[in-house]
Design an enzyme around this catalytic site. Structure first.
Site, PDB file in Angstrom:
ATOM      1  NE  ARG A 160     -25.030 -72.596  -3.407  1.00 59.02           N
ATOM      2  CZ  ARG A 160     -24.058 -73.223  -4.078  1.00 59.02           C
ATOM      3  NH1 ARG A 160     -23.323 -72.586  -4.975  1.00 59.02           N
ATOM      4  NH2 ARG A 160     -23.830 -74.493  -3.882  1.00 59.02           N
ATOM      5  CB  SER A 191     -30.229 -73.104   1.771  1.00 62.37           C
ATOM      6  OG  SER A 191     -29.963 -74.420   1.408  1.00 62.37           O
ATOM      7  CD  GLU A 201     -29.091 -69.698  -0.865  1.00 65.18           C
ATOM      8  OE1 GLU A 201     -28.319 -70.401  -0.176  1.00 65.18           O
ATOM      9  OE2 GLU A 201     -29.871 -70.180  -1.692  1.00 65.18           O
TER      10      GLU A 201
END
Ligand SMILES: Cc1cc2nc3c(=O)[nH]c(=O)nc-3n(C[C@H](O)[C@H](O)[C@H](O)COP(=O)(O)OP(=O)(O)OC[C@H]3O[C@@H](n4cnc5c(N)ncnc54)[C@H](O)[C@@H]3O)c2cc1C
Length: 344
Positions: A166, A243, A338
């Site tokens: 990520r 998320s 994130e």
């Protein structure tokens, strides 16, 4: 190229939070890009890029820096000397879900597990988008981008993009605007092997099986819908960014301790061992629907944060902080957000 002033950004994001863009430039045609570069010549900072807004939190005060929205669409399939391999060139604003659908219908394999992930294709290298064992780094060959530091168009090979779990060189950097991407895909009748238990169970096949890509994509969509991880799956939880936290990397003793507690600890394609952030959130004592701050709560179907009426960026950040602290207190694992922040 369409330029608008004083544009509310909230409706352009999936969380539907945040203030106005002082100016918003929207591209349908890449041919207009040089004009925009010329206009930006006197700007002290590069523009802020926005795709479908499915991984951003816009500040309550909005954004004074020009916001650039990539709405370019289209893809071109190029044959190669290898009969089983094709290159697919995709415009940055092309929706990822449309790309995945087209590839499946063309009999091209390599992105079928990414079915149901919202957003534009141009944003996919930013955090090396991935799910169910597949990542964009598996198929990305190169990226064409405007480099605001060098003041010219560049081609970056995938190996130069710093693609990790990520993350990439594009994550939280405004240096590059991704303009188009080149993917390398395989002609095949069966998908890449299914490595996630939930998807294998949905398909009723043993782990490691390959099945027709359309079937895998359908199974992935069913599994994602159950968790509210498809934007149209739940009216109640639709103000989501998926998320909110990365799956944290855990070392040997911590991984063993968490496994003993029943945590899903898995090896990721980059070789790291990570534990599910949503499992940690549940383990830290947050129930589904748990209210966190004004207008922000835990989703009703999955342990992630979602927004309701009255939510603000300040309340969302405060909620992130509450979850982060309680997870650290109760599990000893530090979560990292994130989400990307847009604003001043
Ligand atoms: C329900 C749901 C499920 C999700 N599931 C997953 C998942 O399974 N796996 C996963 O990895 N992600 C997932 N996400 C997160 C999100 O979909 C991805 O991060 C997606 O790539 C974001 O695309 P976007 O176009 O919406 O980008 P935006 O949210 O608009 O932007 C994200 C970041 O990319 C930058 N950016 C956007 N376009 C460009 C460009 N052309 N050039 C340079 N920078 C750019 C922005 O500045 C920002 O920093 C999910 C989100 C939601 C809402």
């Amino acid at each position: 190229m369409r330029v608008s002033y004083g544009v509310p950004l909230a409706p352009l994001t999936t969380l539907r939070i945040g203030g106005q863009a002082t100016s918003l430039v929207e591209f349908q045609e890449l041919a207009d890009f040089p004009d925009f570069v010329e206009e930006m010549r006197h700007s002290p900072a590069p523009p802020v890029c926005l795709g479908e807004g499915s991984n951003v939190l816009v500040g309550d005060q909005g954004c004074a820096t020009p916001v650039l929205r990539m709405a370019t669409r289209g893809l071109r399939v190029r044959e190669t000397d290898d009969r089983d391999r094709v290159l697919v060139e995709v415009q940055a604003g092309h929706p990822l879900r449309d790309l995945v659908e087209t590839l499946i219908s063309e009999g091209l394999v390599g992105m079928e597990m990414l079915a149901g992930i919202p957003g534009t294709t141009g944003a996919t290298p930013v955090q090396n988008v991935g799910a169910y064992g597949q990542e964009v780094s598996d198929t990305l060959r190169s990226v064409q981008a405007w480099d605001w530091e060098l003041g010219r168009r560049v081609t970056l090979n995938a190996s130069e993009c710093g693609l990790g779990h990520r993350t990439s060189i594009f994550k939280r950097s405004r240096r590059w605007t991704v303009l188009s991407l080149l993917f390398s895909l395989r002609r095949a009748e069966l998908s890449t092997p299914v490595t996630y238990r939930s998807v294998a169970e949905e398909l009723d096949v043993p782990l490691g099986s390959s099945v027709p890509p359309a079937q895998v994509a359908q199974a992935v969509l069913t599994v994602r819908r159950r968790k509210g991880m498809v934007l149209d799956s739940s009216e109640k939880d639709r103000r989501s960014i998926g998320s909110v936290f990365f799956s944290p990397e855990v070392g040997g003793p911590t991984a063993a301790r968490l496994r003993d507690l029943g945590a899903p600890v898995a090896r990721f394609p980059d070789g790291s061992t990570r534990v599910s952030a949503s499992w940690l959130i549940r383990q830290a004592g947050f129930d589904l629907n748990h209210p966190l701050t004004h207008g922000v709560r835990i989703s009703s179907v999955h342990h992630t944060l979602v927004a309701d009426e009255g939510a603000s960026a300040a309340a969302f950040c405060q909620a992130v902080d509450i979850v982060l602290r309680q997870v650290l207190d109760r599990t000893g694992v530090l979560l990292t957000p994130e989400i990307d922040f847009i604003g001043d």
